[in-house]
Motif scaffolding. Structure first.
Motif, PDB file in Angstrom:
ATOM      1  N   ILE A 150     -29.055 107.836 -47.802  1.00 40.78           N
ATOM      2  CA  ILE A 150     -29.073 106.720 -46.847  1.00 40.78           C
ATOM      3  C   ILE A 150     -28.823 105.391 -47.568  1.00 40.78           C
ATOM      4  O   ILE A 150     -28.085 104.534 -47.073  1.00 40.78           O
ATOM      5  N   ASP A 151     -29.408 105.239 -48.766  1.00 38.94           N
ATOM      6  CA  ASP A 151     -29.216 104.007 -49.539  1.00 38.94           C
ATOM      7  C   ASP A 151     -27.738 103.768 -49.857  1.00 38.94           C
ATOM      8  O   ASP A 151     -27.282 102.625 -49.907  1.00 38.94           O
ATOM      9  N   SER A 152     -26.996 104.848 -50.065  1.00 37.13           N
ATOM     10  CA  SER A 152     -25.583 104.699 -50.437  1.00 37.13           C
ATOM     11  C   SER A 152     -24.725 104.189 -49.277  1.00 37.13           C
ATOM     12  O   SER A 152     -23.586 103.773 -49.471  1.00 37.13           O
ATOM     13  N   PHE A 153     -25.280 104.223 -48.040  1.00 34.64           N
ATOM     14  CA  PHE A 153     -24.533 103.740 -46.869  1.00 34.64           C
ATOM     15  C   PHE A 153     -24.608 102.222 -46.701  1.00 34.64           C
ATOM     16  O   PHE A 153     -23.808 101.646 -45.968  1.00 34.64           O
ATOM     17  N   HIS A 154     -25.576 101.570 -47.363  1.00 34.93           N
ATOM     18  CA  HIS A 154     -25.729 100.124 -47.218  1.00 34.93           C
ATOM     19  C   HIS A 154     -24.468  99.408 -47.698  1.00 34.93           C
ATOM     20  O   HIS A 154     -23.959  99.682 -48.789  1.00 34.93           O
ATOM     21  N   GLY A 155     -23.966  98.517 -46.849  1.00 31.39           N
ATOM     22  CA  GLY A 155     -22.740  97.792 -47.188  1.00 31.39           C
ATOM     23  C   GLY A 155     -21.477  98.599 -46.920  1.00 31.39           C
ATOM     24  O   GLY A 155     -20.371  98.110 -47.139  1.00 31.39           O
ATOM     25  N   GLN A 156     -21.653  99.832 -46.440  1.00 33.66           N
ATOM     26  CA  GLN A 156     -20.501 100.720 -46.221  1.00 33.66           C
ATOM     27  C   GLN A 156     -20.366 101.151 -44.756  1.00 33.66           C
ATOM     28  O   GLN A 156     -19.523 101.985 -44.427  1.00 33.66           O
ATOM     29  N   VAL A 157     -21.219 100.613 -43.875  1.00 34.43           N
ATOM     30  CA  VAL A 157     -21.285 101.123 -42.506  1.00 34.43           C
ATOM     31  C   VAL A 157     -19.946 101.027 -41.783  1.00 34.43           C
ATOM     32  O   VAL A 157     -19.514 101.989 -41.139  1.00 34.43           O
ATOM     33  N   PHE A 158     -19.276  99.884 -41.884  1.00 28.15           N
ATOM     34  CA  PHE A 158     -17.997  99.730 -41.179  1.00 28.15           C
ATOM     35  C   PHE A 158     -16.956 100.718 -41.716  1.00 28.15           C
ATOM     36  O   PHE A 158     -16.258 101.385 -40.947  1.00 28.15           O
ATOM     37  N   THR A 159     -16.874 100.818 -43.039  1.00 32.29           N
ATOM     38  CA  THR A 159     -15.915 101.737 -43.669  1.00 32.29           C
ATOM     39  C   THR A 159     -16.163 103.169 -43.223  1.00 32.29           C
ATOM     40  O   THR A 159     -15.224 103.908 -42.902  1.00 32.29           O
ATOM     41  N   LEU A 160     -17.433 103.572 -43.192  1.00 32.36           N
ATOM     42  CA  LEU A 160     -17.776 104.950 -42.819  1.00 32.36           C
ATOM     43  C   LEU A 160     -17.577 105.194 -41.324  1.00 32.36           C
ATOM     44  O   LEU A 160     -17.082 106.244 -40.925  1.00 32.36           O
ATOM     45  N   ALA A 161     -17.964 104.217 -40.506  1.00 32.49           N
ATOM     46  CA  ALA A 161     -17.858 104.383 -39.050  1.00 32.49           C
ATOM     47  C   ALA A 161     -16.409 104.485 -38.598  1.00 32.49           C
ATOM     48  O   ALA A 161     -16.119 105.055 -37.543  1.00 32.49           O
ATOM     49  N   THR A 162     -15.471 103.951 -39.392  1.00 31.60           N
ATOM     50  CA  THR A 162     -14.054 103.999 -39.018  1.00 31.60           C
ATOM     51  C   THR A 162     -13.312 105.101 -39.778  1.00 31.60           C
ATOM     52  O   THR A 162     -12.082 105.116 -39.822  1.00 31.60           O
ATOM     53  N   HIS A 163     -14.076 106.018 -40.362  1.00 25.21           N
ATOM     54  CA  HIS A 163     -13.488 107.133 -41.118  1.00 25.21           C
ATOM     55  C   HIS A 163     -13.646 108.420 -40.307  1.00 25.21           C
ATOM     56  O   HIS A 163     -14.690 108.632 -39.681  1.00 25.21           O
ATOM     57  N   PRO A 164     -12.633 109.305 -40.301  1.00 28.42           N
ATOM     58  CA  PRO A 164     -12.728 110.515 -39.460  1.00 28.42           C
ATOM     59  C   PRO A 164     -13.943 111.386 -39.739  1.00 28.42           C
ATOM     60  O   PRO A 164     -14.480 112.017 -38.820  1.00 28.42           O
ATOM     61  N   TYR A 165     -14.381 111.449 -41.009  1.00 27.70           N
ATOM     62  CA  TYR A 165     -15.576 112.259 -41.322  1.00 27.70           C
ATOM     63  C   TYR A 165     -16.816 111.377 -41.398  1.00 27.70           C
ATOM     64  O   TYR A 165     -17.901 111.779 -40.984  1.00 27.70           O
ATOM     65  N   GLY A 166     -16.641 110.169 -41.906  1.00 23.63           N
ATOM     66  CA  GLY A 166     -17.770 109.250 -42.046  1.00 23.63           C
ATOM     67  C   GLY A 166     -18.439 108.949 -40.721  1.00 23.63           C
ATOM     68  O   GLY A 166     -19.664 108.832 -40.639  1.00 23.63           O
ATOM     69  N   CYS A 167     -17.637 108.856 -39.649  1.00 22.02           N
ATOM     70  CA  CYS A 167     -18.219 108.523 -38.340  1.00 22.02           C
ATOM     71  C   CYS A 167     -19.194 109.611 -37.879  1.00 22.02           C
ATOM     72  O   CYS A 167     -20.188 109.340 -37.225  1.00 22.02           O
ATOM     73  N   ARG A 168     -18.926 110.866 -38.260  1.00 23.31           N
ATOM     74  CA  ARG A 168     -19.841 111.955 -37.893  1.00 23.31           C
ATOM     75  C   ARG A 168     -21.153 111.855 -38.677  1.00 23.31           C
ATOM     76  O   ARG A 168     -22.228 112.086 -38.136  1.00 23.31           O
TER      77      ARG A 168
END
Length: 329
Positions: A150-168
């Motif tokens: 979960i800590d690794s997602f900080h600052g990365q939410v937009f990048t992950l949410a707009t990624h085909p696998y990250g959004c899941r």
């Protein structure tokens, strides 16, 4: 016509595991096998288990041991995986074994497995195989052992949410993690709502917030949609979010959105008429008819009726006219 048993293939378990029919035979037998029979198979495959985990047919035999094997056998397979979790997670068949292991081993072993992914979380999240392992870890492993994920997602939410696998992965996190872990990430997400609702992957994350989020989070999404209902409803991806706002928004937010759609301007035009004829926005109108109370529905139907003849000529109008006909009946 002879009925074969596991003892008939002693000495050939690894060979059979790597064959389509042989693998299926062993899997079926393991489901109902005695402890002794399982031990016979296990003794033969254990030394080759790492190789079998990445085999197109062999991986299923190893998965069966995580499902039906003894605690000792599961522990021994976990030991074989030590030092290889990242490689397995990124491999097409190995990732399935890691997921199955995370479902069936003890917490201590789960913790050991996920620890090997530390500093490789984002690599896994963006990988077509690895993302499933991270999702499974979020679903199954106790919070204290996946804090680093979960800590690794900080600052990365937009990048992950707009990624085909990250959004899941982001959606799984909001489903399974506690408020303390998700709140900072939700705050980060809200900063990008306007962009995310229009993104082909990000819109799913915002829909998820509308379906499962707290009232304050849902209200915040609705507030970003208000004033832009027509534009967003005509957008391929954003229209899905507008539908969810109307379906799951708080009563006052829903009312504000519906008022924006149905209000008639001085020249007699309204967003409703434009939306009824649009390939995406017509679904928003349909959703509106489904979720409003009877009085509101009657008022909306009265505004739609004068346009029914014209609507029937539009390719996208027939879905709506069918729904209107149903409610009028």
């Amino acid at each position: 016509m002879r009925k074969y048993e596991l003892r008939d293939i002693c000495g050939h378990m690894v060979e059979f595991s790597c064959d389509q029919h042989g693998s299926r035979f062993i899997q079926q037998k393991l489901e109902a096998a005695t402890l002794d029979e399982k031990e016979v198979v296990f003794r033969e495959v254990e030394a080759s288990s790492l190789q079998l985990m990445t085999d197109v047919f062999g991986n299923y035999v190893i998965q069966k041991f995580f499902e039906h094997g003894s605690q000792v056998q599961k522990h021994m397979l976990s030991k074989q995986m030590e030092g290889h979790i990242l490689t397995l997670s990124l491999q097409m068949y190995g990732c399935r074994v890691v997921q199955k292991a995370l479902e069936h081993v003890l917490t201590e072993q789960q913790a050991g497995m996920v620890r090997e992914l530390d500093s490789h979380v984002l690599q896994c999240v963006k990988d077509q195989n690895g993302n499933h392992v991270i999702q499974k870890a979020i679903e199954r492993v106790p919070a204290e052992h996946i804090k680093f994920i979960i800590d690794s997602f900080h600052g990365q939410v937009f990048t992950l949410a707009t990624h085909p696998y990250g959004c899941r992965v982001i959606q799984r996190m909001f489903e399974h993690c506690d408020e303390g872990q998700t709140r900072p990430l939700l705050e980060e997400l809200h900063r990008f709502t306007t962009n995310l609702v229009q993104d082909q992957y990000g819109n799913y994350v915002i829909q998820h917030v509308m379906e499962r989020g707290k009232p304050a989070d849902r209200a915040l999404v609705c507030s970003r949609v208000r004033g832009h209902v027509l534009q967003l409803s005509k957008h391929k991806f954003a229209s899905n979010v507008v539908e969810k706002c109307i379906a799951y928004g708080e009563p006052k937010d829903r009312r504000a959105l519906i008022d924006e759609i149905t209000a008639v301007r001085r020249d007699g035009s309204s967003n409703l008429v434009t939306m009824m004829k649009d390939q995406y926005a017509n679904y928003v109108v349909q959703k509106m008819l489904d979720v409003v109370d009877d009085a509101q529905r009657d008022a909306i139907l009265a505004k739609i009726q004068p346009h029914m003849a014209a609507l029937r000529k539009f390719t996208y109008g027939k879905h709506l006219t069918n729904k209107v006909d149903k409610y009028m009946a």
